[in-house]
Design a protein around this motif. Structure first.
Motif, mmCIF file in Angstrom:
data_model
loop_
_atom_site.group_PDB
_atom_site.id
_atom_site.type_symbol
_atom_site.label_atom_id
_atom_site.label_comp_id
_atom_site.label_asym_id
_atom_site.label_seq_id
_atom_site.Cartn_x
_atom_site.Cartn_y
_atom_site.Cartn_z
ATOM 1 N N MET A 13 7.740 5.564 -0.333
ATOM 2 C CA MET A 13 8.102 4.886 -1.011
ATOM 3 C C MET A 13 6.633 6.043 -2.429
ATOM 4 S SD MET A 13 6.082 1.640 -1.220
ATOM 5 C CE MET A 13 5.015 1.759 -0.390
ATOM 6 N N THR A 14 6.021 5.111 -3.634
ATOM 7 C CA THR A 14 4.896 6.414 -3.953
ATOM 8 C C THR A 14 3.325 6.388 -3.456
ATOM 9 O OG1 THR A 14 5.060 4.775 -5.746
ATOM 10 C CG2 THR A 14 6.327 6.437 -6.042
ATOM 11 N N SER A 15 2.671 6.805 -4.788
ATOM 12 C CA SER A 15 0.951 6.699 -3.803
ATOM 13 C C SER A 15 -0.103 5.522 -4.421
ATOM 14 C CB SER A 15 0.478 7.750 -4.746
ATOM 15 O OG SER A 15 0.794 8.311 -5.698
ATOM 16 N N THR A 16 0.705 4.676 -5.423
ATOM 17 C CA THR A 16 0.164 4.019 -5.532
ATOM 18 C C THR A 16 -0.485 2.597 -5.252
ATOM 19 O OG1 THR A 16 0.669 4.338 -8.276
ATOM 20 C CG2 THR A 16 -0.263 2.243 -8.170
ATOM 21 N N SER A 17 -1.647 2.349 -4.847
ATOM 22 C CA SER A 17 -2.217 1.296 -4.095
ATOM 23 C C SER A 17 -3.042 0.306 -4.247
ATOM 24 C CB SER A 17 -2.730 1.967 -3.167
ATOM 25 O OG SER A 17 -1.612 2.733 -2.696
ATOM 26 N N ILE A 18 -3.249 -0.973 -4.051
ATOM 27 C CA ILE A 18 -4.286 -2.110 -4.458
ATOM 28 C C ILE A 18 -5.526 -1.420 -3.727
ATOM 29 C CG2 ILE A 18 -4.379 -4.613 -4.477
ATOM 30 C CD1 ILE A 18 -1.879 -4.272 -5.896
ATOM 31 N N ALA A 19 -6.391 -1.944 -3.919
ATOM 32 C CA ALA A 19 -7.889 -1.638 -3.752
ATOM 33 C C ALA A 19 -8.421 -3.251 -3.114
ATOM 34 C CB ALA A 19 -8.684 -0.497 -3.965
ATOM 35 N N ALA A 20 -8.602 -3.438 -2.076
ATOM 36 C CA ALA A 20 -9.714 -5.346 -2.484
ATOM 37 C C ALA A 20 -11.077 -4.895 -2.403
ATOM 38 C CB ALA A 20 -9.401 -5.339 -1.258
ATOM 39 N N ALA A 73 6.430 -1.530 -10.219
ATOM 40 C CA ALA A 73 4.702 -2.611 -11.233
ATOM 41 C C ALA A 73 5.529 -3.719 -10.754
ATOM 42 C CB ALA A 73 5.450 -2.197 -12.376
ATOM 43 N N ILE A 74 6.637 -4.283 -10.131
ATOM 44 C CA ILE A 74 6.656 -5.627 -10.427
ATOM 45 C C ILE A 74 6.691 -5.940 -8.470
ATOM 46 C CG2 ILE A 74 8.740 -7.330 -9.988
ATOM 47 C CD1 ILE A 74 10.415 -6.022 -12.000
ATOM 48 N N TYR A 75 6.941 -5.079 -7.820
ATOM 49 C CA TYR A 75 6.465 -5.161 -6.494
ATOM 50 C C TYR A 75 4.763 -5.175 -6.477
ATOM 51 C CZ TYR A 75 4.804 -3.660 -2.007
ATOM 52 O OH TYR A 75 4.855 -3.090 -0.491
ATOM 53 N N LEU A 76 4.063 -4.508 -7.048
ATOM 54 C CA LEU A 76 2.684 -4.281 -7.535
ATOM 55 C C LEU A 76 1.981 -5.768 -7.349
ATOM 56 C CD1 LEU A 76 1.765 -0.618 -8.379
ATOM 57 C CD2 LEU A 76 1.080 -1.496 -6.456
ATOM 58 N N MET A 77 2.485 -6.149 -9.025
ATOM 59 C CA MET A 77 2.048 -7.463 -9.437
ATOM 60 C C MET A 77 1.938 -8.491 -8.894
ATOM 61 S SD MET A 77 3.587 -6.922 -13.582
ATOM 62 C CE MET A 77 3.210 -8.087 -14.007
ATOM 63 N N VAL A 78 3.759 -8.543 -8.080
ATOM 64 C CA VAL A 78 3.415 -9.357 -7.274
ATOM 65 C C VAL A 78 2.493 -9.515 -5.474
ATOM 66 C CG1 VAL A 78 5.042 -11.090 -4.949
ATOM 67 C CG2 VAL A 78 5.770 -9.826 -7.294
ATOM 68 N N VAL A 79 2.091 -8.026 -5.011
ATOM 69 C CA VAL A 79 1.403 -8.191 -4.188
ATOM 70 C C VAL A 79 0.090 -8.428 -4.451
ATOM 71 C CG1 VAL A 79 0.165 -6.170 -2.704
ATOM 72 C CG2 VAL A 79 3.152 -6.610 -2.536
ATOM 73 N N LYS A 80 -0.540 -7.557 -5.858
ATOM 74 C CA LYS A 80 -2.058 -8.148 -6.112
ATOM 75 C C LYS A 80 -1.696 -9.230 -5.933
ATOM 76 C CE LYS A 80 -4.637 -7.967 -10.212
ATOM 77 N NZ LYS A 80 -5.201 -7.639 -11.170
ATOM 78 N N ARG A 81 -1.120 -10.332 -6.817
ATOM 79 C CA ARG A 81 -1.476 -12.298 -6.353
ATOM 80 C C ARG A 81 -1.106 -12.887 -4.680
ATOM 81 N NH1 ARG A 81 2.763 -16.330 -8.557
ATOM 82 N NH2 ARG A 81 1.697 -18.657 -7.860
ATOM 83 N N ARG A 136 -2.326 -10.531 -2.400
ATOM 84 C CA ARG A 136 -3.627 -10.072 -1.934
ATOM 85 C C ARG A 136 -4.735 -10.516 -2.018
ATOM 86 N NH1 ARG A 136 -6.674 -8.740 0.949
ATOM 87 N NH2 ARG A 136 -7.342 -6.221 1.592
ATOM 88 N N ALA A 137 -5.209 -12.153 -2.995
ATOM 89 C CA ALA A 137 -6.139 -12.928 -2.730
ATOM 90 C C ALA A 137 -6.292 -13.963 -1.971
ATOM 91 C CB ALA A 137 -5.824 -13.630 -4.314
#
Length: 310
Positions: free
Chosen positions: A1-8, A184-192, A194-195
């Protein structure tokens, strides 16, 4: 998997220099991933399966540590809806890793890695198409710059005869671009998710679901399901521990202390480092137009991430 991450969490000035070192070290660790995939004894999808299976115990340990740590607020239980979302995230992660690993064997490491990092562009497009989110001028410019760079990167591969070697590279380029849409879809689902849930819980759930999908895909792919030599095991262990656990862990730590816009630029060292390693190890040199295309793609990705960060 690539480097894009989500910061809380938001950035902090405290510990900025160590965080910068953590960011760069994490990006360099992830840059090893396409090199390890290329030298793996296993088929691409089977290699992706081991990448997740080896990382899973570390995510479970993270969950156990969170449960034992004292907390001032009640933990949010994982509902059936959350499990379904983790399943969707796992399916997208499996698609991302399987197709990206395939693309690494079909085109150059530099192009496969750059195209995979175009997820922010697809996040904006999917948000606009499915959810009616507004696309500002900054994202339009980012999209135009990135598409121009991709066209230059693909280059003469768009005009080839059927059955030629260049056609195989063009097909690999197309597969690599599709991985960004999955991620991109993975990140959008994870962002939801992560709340209401921690990173360890989300990563454990989504990675387990992805591993199940990849296990079936690896069986259908054919080829050996176990490395034949000690070197083969070293490769998959390094992919799971160095790239997936340490690399992503260092980046996640850094994003809690650095501005998102600055971090997005720093993370671009990953495709650059991967391209340099591929040139040194495999002799995969890019031509002048492809270097220009790569630079434009990096600029477009940076603009997209900065706009999304705002």
């Amino acid at each position: 998997m690539t480097s894009t991450s989500i910061a809380a969490a938001g950035p902090s000035r405290t510990g900025a220099n160590p965080a910068l070192l953590s960011l760069l070290a994490g990006a360099l660790a992830i840059a090893l991933a396409p090199i390890l995939v290329r030298v793996s004894e296993l088929e691409p999808i089977a290699t992706a399966f081991y990448r997740l299976v080896i990382a899973l115990p570390f995510f479970w340990l993270g969950m156990l540590a969170e449960r034992k740590a004292p907390r001032t607020t009640a933990r949010t239980p994982v509902t059936a809806a959350d499990m379904a979302l983790m399943g969707v995230a796992g399916l997208m992660l499996a698609g991302d890793l399987a197709l990206w690993h395939l693309s690494i064997t079909m085109t150059s490491v530099a192009k496969a890695t750059l195209f995979n990092n175009c997820a922010p562009i697809f996040v904006a497009l999917i948000g606009w198409l499915l959810f009616g989110e507004r696309i500002g001028l900054g994202l339009i410019v980012a999209l135009a710059v990135s598409l121009s760079g991709m066209a230059l990167l693909i280059g003469d591969g768009l005009f080839v005869s059927v059955g030629s070697a260049a056609e195989g590279q063009w097909q690999g380029d197309a597969v690599a671009v599709s991985t960004a849409a999955f991620y991109a879809i993975y990140l959008m689902v994870v962002k939801r998710l992560r709340a209401s849930h921690s990173t360890s819980v989300i990563m454990a759930g989504s990675s387990a679901a992805a591993a199940l999908v990849l296990a079936v895909a690896a069986w259908l792919e054919g080829g050996p399901l176990l490395p034949a030599t000690a070197w083969g095991w070293v490769v998959v262990l390094a992919l799971g521990i160095v790239c997936h656990v340490i690399g992503q862990g260092l980046i996640t730590h850094a994003l809690a202390h650095l501005p998102v816009t600055f971090s997005s630029i720093g993370l671009l060292i990953q495709p650059v480092a991967a391209a340099a390693l591929a040139w040194m190890l495999f002799g995969e040199a890019l031509g002048p137009l492809q270097w220009l295309g790569g630079a434009l793609a990096l600029v477009g990705i940076t603009l997209a991430r900065r706009t999304s960060g705002r």
